[in-house]
Scaffold this motif. Structure first.
Motif, PDB file in Angstrom:
ATOM      1  N   HIS A 262      -2.589   1.641  -6.363  1.00 35.81           N
ATOM      2  CA  HIS A 262      -2.922   1.942  -4.968  1.00 35.81           C
ATOM      3  C   HIS A 262      -4.405   1.679  -4.673  1.00 35.81           C
ATOM      4  CE1 HIS A 262      -2.184   3.920  -1.095  1.00 35.81           C
ATOM      5  NE2 HIS A 262      -3.372   4.469  -1.235  1.00 35.81           N
ATOM      6  N   ARG A 263      -5.251   1.972  -5.630  1.00 36.83           N
ATOM      7  CA  ARG A 263      -6.694   1.798  -5.405  1.00 36.83           C
ATOM      8  C   ARG A 263      -7.063   0.329  -5.136  1.00 36.83           C
ATOM      9  NH1 ARG A 263     -10.751   3.912  -9.923  1.00 36.83           N
ATOM     10  NH2 ARG A 263     -10.098   5.922  -9.094  1.00 36.83           N
ATOM     11  N   PRO A 264      -6.677  -0.628  -6.007  1.00 37.99           N
ATOM     12  CA  PRO A 264      -7.049  -2.028  -5.707  1.00 37.99           C
ATOM     13  C   PRO A 264      -6.372  -2.577  -4.455  1.00 37.99           C
ATOM     14  CG  PRO A 264      -5.674  -1.933  -7.673  1.00 37.99           C
ATOM     15  CD  PRO A 264      -6.055  -0.524  -7.336  1.00 37.99           C
ATOM     16  N   VAL A 265      -5.128  -2.148  -4.217  1.00 39.52           N
ATOM     17  CA  VAL A 265      -4.443  -2.595  -2.998  1.00 39.52           C
ATOM     18  C   VAL A 265      -5.179  -2.064  -1.774  1.00 39.52           C
ATOM     19  CG1 VAL A 265      -2.328  -2.410  -1.627  1.00 39.52           C
ATOM     20  CG2 VAL A 265      -2.186  -2.850  -4.081  1.00 39.52           C
ATOM     21  N   GLY A 266      -5.577  -0.793  -1.825  1.00 36.35           N
ATOM     22  CA  GLY A 266      -6.313  -0.201  -0.707  1.00 36.35           C
ATOM     23  C   GLY A 266      -7.637  -0.883  -0.460  1.00 36.35           C
ATOM     24  N   ARG A 267      -8.330  -1.243  -1.534  1.00 36.38           N
ATOM     25  CA  ARG A 267      -9.610  -1.928  -1.370  1.00 36.38           C
ATOM     26  C   ARG A 267      -9.428  -3.316  -0.766  1.00 36.38           C
ATOM     27  NH1 ARG A 267     -12.429  -0.091  -7.099  1.00 36.38           N
ATOM     28  NH2 ARG A 267     -13.109   1.963  -6.371  1.00 36.38           N
ATOM     29  N   ALA A 268      -8.409  -4.049  -1.238  1.00 38.43           N
ATOM     30  CA  ALA A 268      -8.134  -5.373  -0.675  1.00 38.43           C
ATOM     31  C   ALA A 268      -7.750  -5.262   0.791  1.00 38.43           C
ATOM     32  CB  ALA A 268      -7.026  -6.058  -1.473  1.00 38.43           C
ATOM     33  N   LEU A 269      -6.892  -4.285   1.092  1.00 34.18           N
ATOM     34  CA  LEU A 269      -6.493  -4.060   2.475  1.00 34.18           C
ATOM     35  C   LEU A 269      -7.706  -3.728   3.335  1.00 34.18           C
ATOM     36  CD1 LEU A 269      -4.229  -3.676   4.592  1.00 34.18           C
ATOM     37  CD2 LEU A 269      -4.094  -1.296   3.858  1.00 34.18           C
ATOM     38  N   GLY A 270      -8.604  -2.879   2.802  1.00 33.24           N
ATOM     39  CA  GLY A 270      -9.810  -2.525   3.551  1.00 33.24           C
ATOM     40  C   GLY A 270     -10.670  -3.730   3.863  1.00 33.24           C
TER      41      GLY A 270
ATOM     42  N   MET B 283       0.833  -1.201   0.000  1.00 30.46           N
ATOM     43  CA  MET B 283       0.000   0.000   0.000  1.00 30.46           C
ATOM     44  C   MET B 283       0.873   1.259   0.000  1.00 30.46           C
ATOM     45  SD  MET B 283      -2.745   1.373   2.846  1.00 30.46           S
ATOM     46  CE  MET B 283      -1.447   1.862   3.979  1.00 30.46           C
ATOM     47  N   ILE B 284       1.918   1.255   0.810  1.00 30.78           N
ATOM     48  CA  ILE B 284       2.799   2.418   0.883  1.00 30.78           C
ATOM     49  C   ILE B 284       3.624   2.555  -0.396  1.00 30.78           C
ATOM     50  CG2 ILE B 284       4.776   3.405   2.123  1.00 30.78           C
ATOM     51  CD1 ILE B 284       3.605   2.114   4.678  1.00 30.78           C
ATOM     52  N   ALA B 285       4.079   1.410  -0.924  1.00 31.58           N
ATOM     53  CA  ALA B 285       4.917   1.448  -2.124  1.00 31.58           C
ATOM     54  C   ALA B 285       4.168   1.960  -3.351  1.00 31.58           C
ATOM     55  CB  ALA B 285       5.483   0.058  -2.404  1.00 31.58           C
ATOM     56  N   THR B 286       2.851   1.763  -3.385  1.00 30.58           N
ATOM     57  CA  THR B 286       2.060   2.172  -4.556  1.00 30.58           C
ATOM     58  C   THR B 286       1.368   3.516  -4.357  1.00 30.58           C
ATOM     59  OG1 THR B 286       0.112   0.961  -3.754  1.00 30.58           O
ATOM     60  CG2 THR B 286       1.634  -0.230  -5.204  1.00 30.58           C
ATOM     61  N   ARG B 287       1.761   4.275  -3.337  1.00 26.58           N
ATOM     62  CA  ARG B 287       1.031   5.493  -2.977  1.00 26.58           C
ATOM     63  C   ARG B 287       1.002   6.526  -4.093  1.00 26.58           C
ATOM     64  NH1 ARG B 287       5.916   5.270  -0.695  1.00 26.58           N
ATOM     65  NH2 ARG B 287       7.309   7.093  -0.803  1.00 26.58           N
ATOM     66  N   HIS B 288       1.989   6.504  -4.981  1.00 25.04           N
ATOM     67  CA  HIS B 288       2.014   7.476  -6.077  1.00 25.04           C
ATOM     68  C   HIS B 288       1.535   6.882  -7.398  1.00 25.04           C
ATOM     69  CE1 HIS B 288       3.874  10.359  -3.477  1.00 25.04           C
ATOM     70  NE2 HIS B 288       4.945   9.627  -3.290  1.00 25.04           N
ATOM     71  N   LYS B 289       1.019   5.671  -7.350  1.00 22.19           N
ATOM     72  CA  LYS B 289       0.518   5.009  -8.558  1.00 22.19           C
ATOM     73  C   LYS B 289      -0.935   4.641  -8.309  1.00 22.19           C
ATOM     74  CE  LYS B 289       4.998   3.183  -9.831  1.00 22.19           C
ATOM     75  NZ  LYS B 289       6.012   2.707  -8.965  1.00 22.19           N
ATOM     76  N   ARG B 290      -1.829   5.563  -8.639  1.00 25.30           N
ATOM     77  CA  ARG B 290      -3.241   5.417  -8.279  1.00 25.30           C
ATOM     78  C   ARG B 290      -3.858   4.140  -8.829  1.00 25.30           C
ATOM     79  NH1 ARG B 290      -8.230   7.256 -10.245  1.00 25.30           N
ATOM     80  NH2 ARG B 290      -7.213   8.193 -12.048  1.00 25.30           N
TER      81      ARG B 290
ATOM     82  N   ALA C 134       2.167  10.994   1.122  1.00 29.91           N
ATOM     83  CA  ALA C 134       0.828  11.251   0.590  1.00 29.91           C
ATOM     84  C   ALA C 134       0.606  10.521  -0.718  1.00 29.91           C
ATOM     85  CB  ALA C 134       0.650  12.739   0.378  1.00 29.91           C
ATOM     86  N   ILE C 135      -0.652  10.149  -0.963  1.00 30.42           N
ATOM     87  CA  ILE C 135      -1.038   9.478  -2.189  1.00 30.42           C
ATOM     88  C   ILE C 135      -1.564  10.513  -3.167  1.00 30.42           C
ATOM     89  CG2 ILE C 135      -1.572   7.362  -0.971  1.00 30.42           C
ATOM     90  CD1 ILE C 135      -4.520   8.127  -1.250  1.00 30.42           C
ATOM     91  N   PRO C 136      -1.800  10.163  -4.425  1.00 34.85           N
ATOM     92  CA  PRO C 136      -2.308  11.136  -5.386  1.00 34.85           C
ATOM     93  C   PRO C 136      -3.630  11.738  -4.952  1.00 34.85           C
ATOM     94  CG  PRO C 136      -1.508   9.163  -6.486  1.00 34.85           C
ATOM     95  CD  PRO C 136      -1.508   8.887  -5.021  1.00 34.85           C
TER      96      PRO C 136
END
Length: 198
Positions: free
Chosen positions: A63-71, A53-60, A192-194
């Motif tokens: 980052h979006r699918p990783v964030g959803r899976a994490l959620g 999640m942190i590594a993809t913070r600048h690649k929306r 910060a993310i995009p």
């Protein structure tokens, strides 16, 4: 960060039955044959997704699918943490620590999700980093209890201490750091993310 992979791998393997559980956890798994394995597996997957999640913070787009899976894993792990904490054979102080950790974990993720829906990127970043800090409580808990065993410290008091300090101390550290970044020279934390909605 180096301990995230082994801790999460052991927790996941224990949750799905590939590794033998310690006796106290075995009893808990017998009392909660569905909820306890779900808690172990989901929490382990949430932990292992944190670096991604942190590594993809600048690649929306990543980052979006990783964030959803994490959620999803945080929701399952946090919700199942509550009955697991209540039915645990640990002492009252330790059970309370695990229960409050589950509540805080869920609350931070929900608040972070609401922040990004409102396009408040700095607040979203702060909340998600705080949520990540609570997630790492599984690592710090094991470090504290393992160290206390090596030093032959009283187990029950140290176990209760670890149940609270394992997530409260990293949470306090991240909260302090992100507040300094938000209210200091920078407009938002450097992680910060995009600015687009995830």
């Amino acid at each position: 960060m180096l301990l995230i992979i082994p801790v999460s791998a052991i927790a996941f393997a224990s949750g799905v039955g590939l590794l033998r559980l310690p006796y106290e956890m075995f009893l808990l798994a017998e009392r909660m044959p569905l909820i306890f394995p779900m808690h172990m597996a989901a929490s382990a997957l949430a932990l292992v997704l944190l670096p991604l999640m942190i590594a993809t913070r600048h690649k929306r787009h990543l980052h979006r699918p990783v964030g959803r899976a994490l959620g999803l894993f945080v929701a399952v792990g946090g919700l199942t943490a509550l009955p697991v904490a209540v039915l645990s054979s640990s002492g009252e102080v330790a059970r309370a620590g695990f229960f409050v950790q589950g509540l805080v974990w869920l609350a931070l993720f929900a608040a972070g999700w609401r922040a990004i829906r409102a396009r408040d990127v700095p607040h979203h970043t702060q909340l998600m980093l705080m949520m990540a800090a609570v997630t790492t409580g599984a690592v710090w808990f094991r470090l504290i209890t393992g160290t206390s065993l090596l030093l032959h410290l009283p187990f029950e008091p140290m176990y209760a201490f670890a149940a609270w300090a394992g997530w409260l101390l990293p949470l306090a550290a991240v909260w302090t750091w992100t507040r300094q970044r938000l209210h200091g020279h920078s407009a938002e934390p450097s992680l910060a993310i995009p600015t687009r909605t995830v």
